[in-house]
Design a protein around this motif. Structure first.
Motif, PDB file in Angstrom:
ATOM      1  N   ALA A 225     -32.195  -5.704 -19.124  1.00  0.00           N
ATOM      2  CA  ALA A 225     -31.826  -5.296 -20.483  1.00  0.00           C
ATOM      3  C   ALA A 225     -33.044  -4.840 -21.288  1.00  0.00           C
ATOM      4  O   ALA A 225     -32.925  -4.003 -22.192  1.00  0.00           O
ATOM      5  CB  ALA A 225     -31.126  -6.450 -21.197  1.00  0.00           C
ATOM      6  N   SER A 226     -34.220  -5.386 -20.958  1.00  0.00           N
ATOM      7  CA  SER A 226     -35.442  -5.035 -21.687  1.00  0.00           C
ATOM      8  C   SER A 226     -36.137  -3.800 -21.122  1.00  0.00           C
ATOM      9  O   SER A 226     -37.123  -3.324 -21.700  1.00  0.00           O
ATOM     10  CB  SER A 226     -36.420  -6.218 -21.662  1.00  0.00           C
ATOM     11  N   SER A 227     -35.643  -3.292 -20.008  1.00  0.00           N
ATOM     12  CA  SER A 227     -36.275  -2.136 -19.384  1.00  0.00           C
ATOM     13  C   SER A 227     -36.101  -0.895 -20.266  1.00  0.00           C
ATOM     14  O   SER A 227     -34.995  -0.627 -20.767  1.00  0.00           O
ATOM     15  CB  SER A 227     -35.663  -1.889 -18.003  1.00  0.00           C
ATOM     16  N   PRO A 228     -37.159  -0.106 -20.475  1.00  0.00           N
ATOM     17  CA  PRO A 228     -37.032   1.116 -21.289  1.00  0.00           C
ATOM     18  C   PRO A 228     -36.040   2.117 -20.701  1.00  0.00           C
ATOM     19  O   PRO A 228     -35.457   2.917 -21.451  1.00  0.00           O
ATOM     20  CB  PRO A 228     -38.456   1.691 -21.279  1.00  0.00           C
ATOM     21  N   SER A 229     -35.852   2.089 -19.399  1.00  0.00           N
ATOM     22  CA  SER A 229     -34.949   3.051 -18.769  1.00  0.00           C
ATOM     23  C   SER A 229     -33.485   2.617 -18.811  1.00  0.00           C
ATOM     24  O   SER A 229     -32.606   3.375 -18.400  1.00  0.00           O
ATOM     25  CB  SER A 229     -35.367   3.266 -17.308  1.00  0.00           C
ATOM     26  N   ALA A 230     -33.214   1.399 -19.301  1.00  0.00           N
ATOM     27  CA  ALA A 230     -31.836   0.906 -19.323  1.00  0.00           C
ATOM     28  C   ALA A 230     -31.065   1.579 -20.457  1.00  0.00           C
ATOM     29  O   ALA A 230     -31.534   1.599 -21.606  1.00  0.00           O
ATOM     30  CB  ALA A 230     -31.820  -0.602 -19.497  1.00  0.00           C
ATOM     31  N   PRO A 231     -29.879   2.131 -20.193  1.00  0.00           N
ATOM     32  CA  PRO A 231     -29.057   2.708 -21.265  1.00  0.00           C
ATOM     33  C   PRO A 231     -28.698   1.643 -22.294  1.00  0.00           C
ATOM     34  O   PRO A 231     -28.517   0.469 -21.960  1.00  0.00           O
ATOM     35  CB  PRO A 231     -27.813   3.210 -20.521  1.00  0.00           C
ATOM     36  N   ALA A 232     -28.593   2.046 -23.540  1.00  0.00           N
ATOM     37  CA  ALA A 232     -28.314   1.094 -24.628  1.00  0.00           C
ATOM     38  C   ALA A 232     -27.006   0.318 -24.413  1.00  0.00           C
ATOM     39  O   ALA A 232     -26.980  -0.900 -24.629  1.00  0.00           O
ATOM     40  CB  ALA A 232     -28.294   1.834 -25.961  1.00  0.00           C
ATOM     41  N   PRO A 233     -25.903   0.970 -24.003  1.00  0.00           N
ATOM     42  CA  PRO A 233     -24.665   0.196 -23.780  1.00  0.00           C
ATOM     43  C   PRO A 233     -24.830  -0.868 -22.687  1.00  0.00           C
ATOM     44  O   PRO A 233     -24.316  -1.985 -22.819  1.00  0.00           O
ATOM     45  CB  PRO A 233     -23.646   1.267 -23.359  1.00  0.00           C
ATOM     46  N   LEU A 234     -25.552  -0.516 -21.609  1.00  0.00           N
ATOM     47  CA  LEU A 234     -25.778  -1.487 -20.535  1.00  0.00           C
ATOM     48  C   LEU A 234     -26.628  -2.650 -21.021  1.00  0.00           C
ATOM     49  O   LEU A 234     -26.340  -3.820 -20.712  1.00  0.00           O
ATOM     50  CB  LEU A 234     -26.455  -0.798 -19.349  1.00  0.00           C
ATOM     51  N   ALA A 235     -27.662  -2.359 -21.799  1.00  0.00           N
ATOM     52  CA  ALA A 235     -28.527  -3.421 -22.327  1.00  0.00           C
ATOM     53  C   ALA A 235     -27.740  -4.366 -23.220  1.00  0.00           C
ATOM     54  O   ALA A 235     -27.882  -5.592 -23.130  1.00  0.00           O
ATOM     55  CB  ALA A 235     -29.702  -2.815 -23.083  1.00  0.00           C
ATOM     56  N   ARG A 236     -26.886  -3.806 -24.101  1.00  0.00           N
ATOM     57  CA  ARG A 236     -26.074  -4.654 -24.982  1.00  0.00           C
ATOM     58  C   ARG A 236     -25.100  -5.509 -24.172  1.00  0.00           C
ATOM     59  O   ARG A 236     -24.889  -6.688 -24.472  1.00  0.00           O
ATOM     60  CB  ARG A 236     -25.307  -3.789 -25.987  1.00  0.00           C
ATOM     61  N   THR A 237     -24.510  -4.911 -23.131  1.00  0.00           N
ATOM     62  CA  THR A 237     -23.568  -5.654 -22.290  1.00  0.00           C
ATOM     63  C   THR A 237     -24.256  -6.807 -21.580  1.00  0.00           C
ATOM     64  O   THR A 237     -23.730  -7.924 -21.524  1.00  0.00           O
ATOM     65  CB  THR A 237     -22.928  -4.712 -21.252  1.00  0.00           C
ATOM     66  N   LEU A 238     -25.455  -6.553 -21.053  1.00  0.00           N
ATOM     67  CA  LEU A 238     -26.185  -7.610 -20.351  1.00  0.00           C
ATOM     68  C   LEU A 238     -26.573  -8.737 -21.294  1.00  0.00           C
ATOM     69  O   LEU A 238     -26.435  -9.915 -20.959  1.00  0.00           O
ATOM     70  CB  LEU A 238     -27.435  -7.017 -19.682  1.00  0.00           C
ATOM     71  N   ARG A 239     -27.045  -8.376 -22.499  1.00  0.00           N
ATOM     72  CA  ARG A 239     -27.429  -9.416 -23.467  1.00  0.00           C
ATOM     73  C   ARG A 239     -26.212 -10.222 -23.901  1.00  0.00           C
ATOM     74  O   ARG A 239     -26.293 -11.450 -24.075  1.00  0.00           O
ATOM     75  CB  ARG A 239     -28.122  -8.784 -24.669  1.00  0.00           C
ATOM     76  N   SER A 240     -25.086  -9.557 -24.081  1.00  0.00           N
ATOM     77  CA  SER A 240     -23.866 -10.274 -24.474  1.00  0.00           C
ATOM     78  C   SER A 240     -23.406 -11.207 -23.361  1.00  0.00           C
ATOM     79  O   SER A 240     -22.968 -12.339 -23.630  1.00  0.00           O
ATOM     80  CB  SER A 240     -22.754  -9.271 -24.805  1.00  0.00           C
ATOM     81  N   ALA A 241     -23.517 -10.735 -22.112  1.00  0.00           N
ATOM     82  CA  ALA A 241     -23.118 -11.574 -20.982  1.00  0.00           C
ATOM     83  C   ALA A 241     -24.014 -12.802 -20.868  1.00  0.00           C
ATOM     84  O   ALA A 241     -23.528 -13.920 -20.650  1.00  0.00           O
ATOM     85  CB  ALA A 241     -23.166 -10.756 -19.692  1.00  0.00           C
TER      86      ALA A 241
END
Length: 256
Positions: A225-241
């Motif tokens: 989720a902290s990776s600069p290359s991670a898409p914003a929706p994926l990062a939010r989903t991972l943090r929520s999970a």
């Protein structure tokens, strides 16, 4: 070279079939556990490769064999004379890994068969059966069945990875059970009951692998989720999970 049927006092302890018979008589429960674990392994293989039997029947036989193994282990860990109808006994009962997997078999007795359900019990049965098989072979003689000894050594060499794989299967099974409940492949209460199973595994005193695997998955998810290359929706989903799983985890004081 000493003969495999050497009697005691002439080159060491007796070996061969007489020694095996004596070992079985002296260790009936352990030998029964070994046999039932082998049955669990064979039934799982029978489910994957339904050549000589019905795969559905093999699935439920594997669960029954796991339940029998867990019941015997509980008999060893908690003698009948110590059984009592009290809160203290129930707390002690639920601390036992064997109790966890007895409930595991009961949870999945009325679900649609799935190989992921059999994965943890297959891996545990394989590991413990291989370990005791070495004892059996040592009773027969040091040079007996070297091919089997080689295979057992390979299993024991991978014991840490096998335990980690079993823990990962326990965790990944939870979202699958939720999916199965939504699509009527199991009862609606199954995910709730399985959640309690996971909390027991997370707080296990004897097996930290489920707890460690949760931690490793959390670190991996937060890193992704902290990776600069991670898409914003994926990062939010991972943090929520991660946040959801942390809220569902048992209180810290319950973890040994």
């Amino acid at each position: 070279m000493a003969d495999q049927n050497t009697p005691a006092g002439e080159g060491g302890p007796p070996k061969g079939l007489p020694a095996l018979k004596a070992h079985v008589i002296a260790n009936k429960v352990d030998v029964a556990l070994w046999g039932i674990r082998l049955l669990t392994v064979l039934c799982t293989i029978g489910y994957l490769l339904p050549i000589f039997n019905n795969p559905v029947s093999a699935f439920y036989k594997a669960l029954l064999a796991n339940a029998a193994t867990s019941a015997l282990r509980l008999h060893q860990r908690i003698p009948p004379r110590e059984i009592a109808l009290s809160r203290e006994f129930l707390a002690r009962f639920l601390l036992e890994d064997s109790a966890h997997y007895l409930f595991y078999s009961l949870i999945f007795m009325n679900v649609v068969p799935n190989i992921l359900i059999l994965t943890p019990i297959f891996l545990f049965a394989l590991l413990h059966a291989a370990s005791y098989s070495l004892t059996i072979l040592d009773t027969l003689g040091q040079n007996s069945m070297w091919v089997a000894r080689l295979l057992i050594s390979l299993v024991e060499f991978q014991s840490r990875n096998i335990l980690r794989a079993a823990a990962l299967a326990e965790i990944v099974l939870f979202p699958l059970v939720v999916f199965m409940a939504l699509f009527s492949y199991c009862g609606l209460m199954t995910p709730f009951v399985y959640y309690y199973f996971l909390t027991w595994r997370y707080t296990s005193r004897r097996n930290p692998y489920t707890r460690n695997t949760f931690r490793e998955l959390r670190v991996a998810a937060e890193r992704a989720a902290s990776s600069p290359s991670a898409p914003a929706p994926l990062a939010r989903t991972l943090r929520s999970a991660v946040s959801l799983v942390c809220r569902m985890a048992p209180p810290a004081e319950h973890v040994q």
